[in-house]
Write a protein that holds these residues in place. Structure first.
Motif, PDB file in Angstrom:
ATOM      1  N   LYS A  12     -18.162   8.905  67.066  1.00 35.45           N
ATOM      2  CA  LYS A  12     -18.497  10.180  67.716  1.00 35.45           C
ATOM      3  C   LYS A  12     -18.031  11.393  66.920  1.00 35.45           C
ATOM      4  CE  LYS A  12     -20.544   8.329  71.169  1.00 35.45           C
ATOM      5  NZ  LYS A  12     -21.971   8.438  71.351  1.00 35.45           N
ATOM      6  N   GLY A  13     -17.490  11.167  65.723  1.00 29.02           N
ATOM      7  CA  GLY A  13     -17.195  12.279  64.832  1.00 29.02           C
ATOM      8  C   GLY A  13     -15.748  12.714  64.745  1.00 29.02           C
ATOM      9  N   ILE A  14     -14.851  12.012  65.403  1.00 35.53           N
ATOM     10  CA  ILE A  14     -13.436  12.359  65.289  1.00 35.53           C
ATOM     11  C   ILE A  14     -12.881  11.637  64.060  1.00 35.53           C
ATOM     12  CG2 ILE A  14     -11.166  12.255  66.379  1.00 35.53           C
ATOM     13  CD1 ILE A  14     -12.583  12.305  69.089  1.00 35.53           C
ATOM     14  N   PRO A  15     -12.345  12.388  63.107  1.00 34.08           N
ATOM     15  CA  PRO A  15     -11.865  11.758  61.870  1.00 34.08           C
ATOM     16  C   PRO A  15     -10.521  11.054  62.054  1.00 34.08           C
ATOM     17  CG  PRO A  15     -11.498  14.121  61.791  1.00 34.08           C
ATOM     18  CD  PRO A  15     -12.237  13.836  63.071  1.00 34.08           C
ATOM     19  N   VAL A  16     -10.579   9.849  62.582  1.00 36.16           N
ATOM     20  CA  VAL A  16      -9.375   9.049  62.822  1.00 36.16           C
ATOM     21  C   VAL A  16      -9.169   8.138  61.616  1.00 36.16           C
ATOM     22  CG1 VAL A  16      -8.309   7.382  64.371  1.00 36.16           C
ATOM     23  CG2 VAL A  16      -9.865   9.082  65.288  1.00 36.16           C
ATOM     24  N   SER A  17      -7.966   8.158  61.077  1.00 35.50           N
ATOM     25  CA  SER A  17      -7.685   7.337  59.898  1.00 35.50           C
ATOM     26  C   SER A  17      -7.069   5.997  60.314  1.00 35.50           C
ATOM     27  CB  SER A  17      -6.724   8.068  58.964  1.00 35.50           C
ATOM     28  OG  SER A  17      -5.441   8.144  59.541  1.00 35.50           O
ATOM     29  N   PRO A  18      -7.248   4.992  59.485  1.00 34.70           N
ATOM     30  CA  PRO A  18      -6.595   3.704  59.765  1.00 34.70           C
ATOM     31  C   PRO A  18      -5.070   3.840  59.828  1.00 34.70           C
ATOM     32  CG  PRO A  18      -8.314   3.414  58.136  1.00 34.70           C
ATOM     33  CD  PRO A  18      -8.165   4.897  58.353  1.00 34.70           C
ATOM     34  N   THR A  19      -4.519   4.741  59.034  1.00 35.48           N
ATOM     35  CA  THR A  19      -3.075   4.964  59.053  1.00 35.48           C
ATOM     36  C   THR A  19      -2.610   5.478  60.414  1.00 35.48           C
ATOM     37  OG1 THR A  19      -3.140   5.494  56.695  1.00 35.48           O
ATOM     38  CG2 THR A  19      -1.176   6.158  57.908  1.00 35.48           C
ATOM     39  N   SER A  20      -3.345   6.411  60.982  1.00 30.01           N
ATOM     40  CA  SER A  20      -2.964   6.930  62.294  1.00 30.01           C
ATOM     41  C   SER A  20      -3.136   5.858  63.372  1.00 30.01           C
ATOM     42  CB  SER A  20      -3.742   8.199  62.636  1.00 30.01           C
ATOM     43  OG  SER A  20      -5.126   7.962  62.708  1.00 30.01           O
ATOM     44  N   PHE A  21      -4.135   5.006  63.226  1.00 27.09           N
ATOM     45  CA  PHE A  21      -4.316   3.906  64.175  1.00 27.09           C
ATOM     46  C   PHE A  21      -3.122   2.942  64.105  1.00 27.09           C
ATOM     47  CE2 PHE A  21      -6.036  -0.304  65.344  1.00 27.09           C
ATOM     48  CZ  PHE A  21      -6.384  -0.026  66.648  1.00 27.09           C
ATOM     49  N   LEU A  22      -2.658   2.643  62.903  1.00 26.40           N
ATOM     50  CA  LEU A  22      -1.491   1.777  62.743  1.00 26.40           C
ATOM     51  C   LEU A  22      -0.231   2.446  63.288  1.00 26.40           C
ATOM     52  CD1 LEU A  22      -2.178   0.309  59.211  1.00 26.40           C
ATOM     53  CD2 LEU A  22      -2.395  -0.856  61.405  1.00 26.40           C
ATOM     54  N   ARG A  23      -0.137   3.759  63.147  1.00 29.29           N
ATOM     55  CA  ARG A  23       0.996   4.509  63.706  1.00 29.29           C
ATOM     56  C   ARG A  23       0.993   4.393  65.237  1.00 29.29           C
ATOM     57  NH1 ARG A  23       0.200   9.393  61.220  1.00 29.29           N
ATOM     58  NH2 ARG A  23       1.121   8.494  59.375  1.00 29.29           N
ATOM     59  N   LEU A  24      -0.195   4.449  65.836  1.00 38.63           N
ATOM     60  CA  LEU A  24      -0.297   4.287  67.284  1.00 38.63           C
ATOM     61  C   LEU A  24       0.118   2.874  67.695  1.00 38.63           C
ATOM     62  CD1 LEU A  24      -1.135   5.289  70.092  1.00 38.63           C
ATOM     63  CD2 LEU A  24      -3.484   4.615  69.535  1.00 38.63           C
ATOM     64  N   GLN A  25      -0.281   1.884  66.942  1.00 38.01           N
ATOM     65  CA  GLN A  25       0.117   0.505  67.233  1.00 38.01           C
ATOM     66  C   GLN A  25       1.636   0.347  67.164  1.00 38.01           C
ATOM     67  OE1 GLN A  25      -1.982  -1.966  68.300  1.00 38.01           O
ATOM     68  NE2 GLN A  25      -3.480  -0.330  68.310  1.00 38.01           N
ATOM     69  N   LYS A  26       2.255   1.007  66.196  1.00 38.77           N
ATOM     70  CA  LYS A  26       3.710   0.954  66.067  1.00 38.77           C
ATOM     71  C   LYS A  26       4.374   1.611  67.276  1.00 38.77           C
ATOM     72  CE  LYS A  26       7.316   1.739  62.683  1.00 38.77           C
ATOM     73  NZ  LYS A  26       7.622   2.237  61.339  1.00 38.77           N
ATOM     74  N   ALA A  27       3.805   2.727  67.733  1.00 42.06           N
ATOM     75  CA  ALA A  27       4.348   3.399  68.927  1.00 42.06           C
ATOM     76  C   ALA A  27       4.237   2.486  70.150  1.00 42.06           C
ATOM     77  CB  ALA A  27       3.614   4.715  69.166  1.00 42.06           C
ATOM     78  N   LEU A  28       3.146   1.745  70.256  1.00 42.88           N
ATOM     79  CA  LEU A  28       2.982   0.806  71.373  1.00 42.88           C
ATOM     80  C   LEU A  28       4.039  -0.296  71.330  1.00 42.88           C
ATOM     81  CD1 LEU A  28      -0.894   0.443  71.473  1.00 42.88           C
ATOM     82  CD2 LEU A  28       0.543   1.307  73.315  1.00 42.88           C
ATOM     83  N   CYS A  29       4.381  -0.749  70.135  1.00 46.42           N
ATOM     84  CA  CYS A  29       5.359  -1.833  69.985  1.00 46.42           C
ATOM     85  C   CYS A  29       6.776  -1.402  70.329  1.00 46.42           C
ATOM     86  CB  CYS A  29       5.320  -2.381  68.564  1.00 46.42           C
ATOM     87  SG  CYS A  29       3.822  -3.288  68.192  1.00 46.42           S
TER      88      CYS A  29
END
Length: 69
Positions: A12-29
């Protein structure tokens, strides 16, 4: 579910990087995210880098996590 959310944001056009996705996963952990509201705030803060994408993010979040308690 989280990967679908990530790809939908990008589609949908939001420039989400794989690095930020991994950062979110780390926050979940870490265990500090304990509710859907916590996840909403953390994911928006980590994944969305510009205010202009907040409305799109809100729509995608509501669509992806509809009915999750």
């Amino acid at each position: 579910m989280f990967i679908e959310f990530f790809y939908l944001l990008r589609q949908k056009g939001i420039p989400v990087s794989p690095t930020s996705f991994l950062r979110l996963q780390k926050a979940l952990c870490t265990g500090i995210i304990r509710s859907v509201d916590d996840f909403y705030i953390a994911a928006r803060a980590i994944l969305v880098k510009s205010e202009r994408y907040f409305d799109i993010y809100d729509q995608i979040f509501a669509y992806t996590f509809k009915g999750v308690a």
